[in-house]
Each structure stands twice: as C-alpha cells, then as structure tokens.
Motif scaffolding. Sequence first.
Motif, PDB file in Angstrom:
ATOM      1  N   TYR A   7       0.851  -1.216  -0.045  1.00 53.60           N
ATOM      2  CA  TYR A   7      -0.045   0.073  -0.126  1.00 53.60           C
ATOM      3  C   TYR A   7       0.923   1.148  -0.075  1.00 53.60           C
ATOM      4  CZ  TYR A   7      -3.612  -3.596   1.393  1.00 53.60           C
ATOM      5  OH  TYR A   7      -4.133  -4.654   1.420  1.00 53.60           O
ATOM      6  N   ASN A   8       0.336   2.272  -0.660  1.00 49.51           N
ATOM      7  CA  ASN A   8       1.395   3.495  -0.571  1.00 49.51           C
ATOM      8  C   ASN A   8       0.252   5.012  -0.564  1.00 49.51           C
ATOM      9  OD1 ASN A   8       0.742   4.940  -3.412  1.00 49.51           O
ATOM     10  ND2 ASN A   8       1.032   2.699  -3.972  1.00 49.51           N
ATOM     11  N   ARG A   9       1.073   5.906  -0.202  1.00 50.32           N
ATOM     12  CA  ARG A   9       0.450   7.214  -0.242  1.00 50.32           C
ATOM     13  C   ARG A   9       1.266   8.288  -1.205  1.00 50.32           C
ATOM     14  NH1 ARG A   9       1.115   7.651   6.331  1.00 50.32           N
ATOM     15  NH2 ARG A   9      -1.076   7.048   6.973  1.00 50.32           N
ATOM     16  N   MET A  12      -1.461  10.793  -2.361  1.00 50.15           N
ATOM     17  CA  MET A  12      -1.592  11.820  -1.453  1.00 50.15           C
ATOM     18  C   MET A  12      -0.667  12.974  -1.348  1.00 50.15           C
ATOM     19  SD  MET A  12      -2.278  11.410   2.689  1.00 50.15           S
ATOM     20  CE  MET A  12      -0.662  11.310   2.971  1.00 50.15           C
ATOM     21  N   LEU A  13       0.686  12.391  -1.564  1.00 45.72           N
ATOM     22  CA  LEU A  13       1.676  13.188  -1.242  1.00 45.72           C
ATOM     23  C   LEU A  13       1.822  14.182  -2.665  1.00 45.72           C
ATOM     24  CD1 LEU A  13       4.218  10.684   0.171  1.00 45.72           C
ATOM     25  CD2 LEU A  13       3.552  13.058   1.128  1.00 45.72           C
ATOM     26  N   GLU A  16      -0.522  16.718  -2.276  1.00 44.80           N
ATOM     27  CA  GLU A  16      -0.499  17.815  -1.114  1.00 44.80           C
ATOM     28  C   GLU A  16       0.455  18.971  -1.970  1.00 44.80           C
ATOM     29  OE1 GLU A  16       1.455  15.721   2.203  1.00 44.80           O
ATOM     30  OE2 GLU A  16      -0.661  15.553   3.066  1.00 44.80           O
ATOM     31  N   GLU A  39       0.473   3.775  -7.879  1.00 44.54           N
ATOM     32  CA  GLU A  39      -0.667   4.542  -6.935  1.00 44.54           C
ATOM     33  C   GLU A  39      -1.962   3.605  -6.710  1.00 44.54           C
ATOM     34  OE1 GLU A  39       0.476   9.119  -7.940  1.00 44.54           O
ATOM     35  OE2 GLU A  39      -1.575   8.228  -8.693  1.00 44.54           O
ATOM     36  N   ILE A  64       5.316   6.558   3.152  1.00 43.19           N
ATOM     37  CA  ILE A  64       4.867   6.177   1.763  1.00 43.19           C
ATOM     38  C   ILE A  64       4.071   4.859   1.736  1.00 43.19           C
ATOM     39  CG2 ILE A  64       5.057   6.426  -0.522  1.00 43.19           C
ATOM     40  CD1 ILE A  64       7.458   8.377  -0.037  1.00 43.19           C
ATOM     41  N   SER A  66       3.447   0.718   2.773  1.00 46.87           N
ATOM     42  CA  SER A  66       3.214  -0.175   4.096  1.00 46.87           C
ATOM     43  C   SER A  66       2.518  -1.379   3.535  1.00 46.87           C
ATOM     44  CB  SER A  66       1.968   0.334   4.804  1.00 46.87           C
ATOM     45  OG  SER A  66       1.618  -0.308   5.958  1.00 46.87           O
ATOM     46  N   PHE A  70      -3.403   1.811   4.935  1.00 51.09           N
ATOM     47  CA  PHE A  70      -3.193   2.924   5.733  1.00 51.09           C
ATOM     48  C   PHE A  70      -4.833   3.456   6.109  1.00 51.09           C
ATOM     49  CE2 PHE A  70       0.611   3.680   3.199  1.00 51.09           C
ATOM     50  CZ  PHE A  70       1.714   3.875   4.102  1.00 51.09           C
ATOM     51  N   ARG A  72      -7.951   5.626   6.537  1.00 51.53           N
ATOM     52  CA  ARG A  72      -8.332   6.854   6.035  1.00 51.53           C
ATOM     53  C   ARG A  72      -8.311   7.960   6.891  1.00 51.53           C
ATOM     54  NH1 ARG A  72     -11.377   5.743   1.086  1.00 51.53           N
ATOM     55  NH2 ARG A  72     -12.778   7.793   1.632  1.00 51.53           N
TER      56      ARG A  72
END
Length: 80
Positions: A7-9, A12-13, A16, A39, A64, A66, A70, A72
């Motif tokens: 999983y990743n962010r 989102m990054l 931002e 993504e 970033i 996992s 993550f 929500r």
Amino acid sequence: MSSETIYNRIAMLRAERGISRRQLAEALGVHYQTIGYLERGEYSPSLYLALRIAEYFEVAVEVIFSTAPFPRIGDAANTA
C-alpha cells in the motif's frame, strides 16, 4: 489482492505538493504510467525505486509504503 500487496500514499503526497504524475515520473526517471500503476497498487516498486520516491518527498519510506492499508483520513475521528 494478494498477501504481498504494498500500500502507498504516493497520490496523497503528490496532491499535497501539487506534483503531477508526469513530473514525479520525470524526476524519478520512470514512465508516467508507472506512477499510476504504483498508486493503484497494480505494481510494487523495487526497493531502489521505493527509496528514491521517499528521498524525493523527503520522508521515511515507511511514511509512503506499508504492507497494511493506511487508515483513511478522518477514520480516527469517526471511531471516537
């Protein structure tokens, strides 16, 4: 999804910081579609690419990526 899902962010990054998939891909030297695959969880990055992404965003790789989903944003507030 398999038990080896990463999983990743990344999205989102990027959001931002106002960075497009293409801009991130160019900075990392990969195809912009690779960022989309990452993504969406359709592709797991090599350790080298994961570390380069973390370096690009100036955060620890664990921020970033996992092996577990993550939470929500806002879920903690909903459980209180």
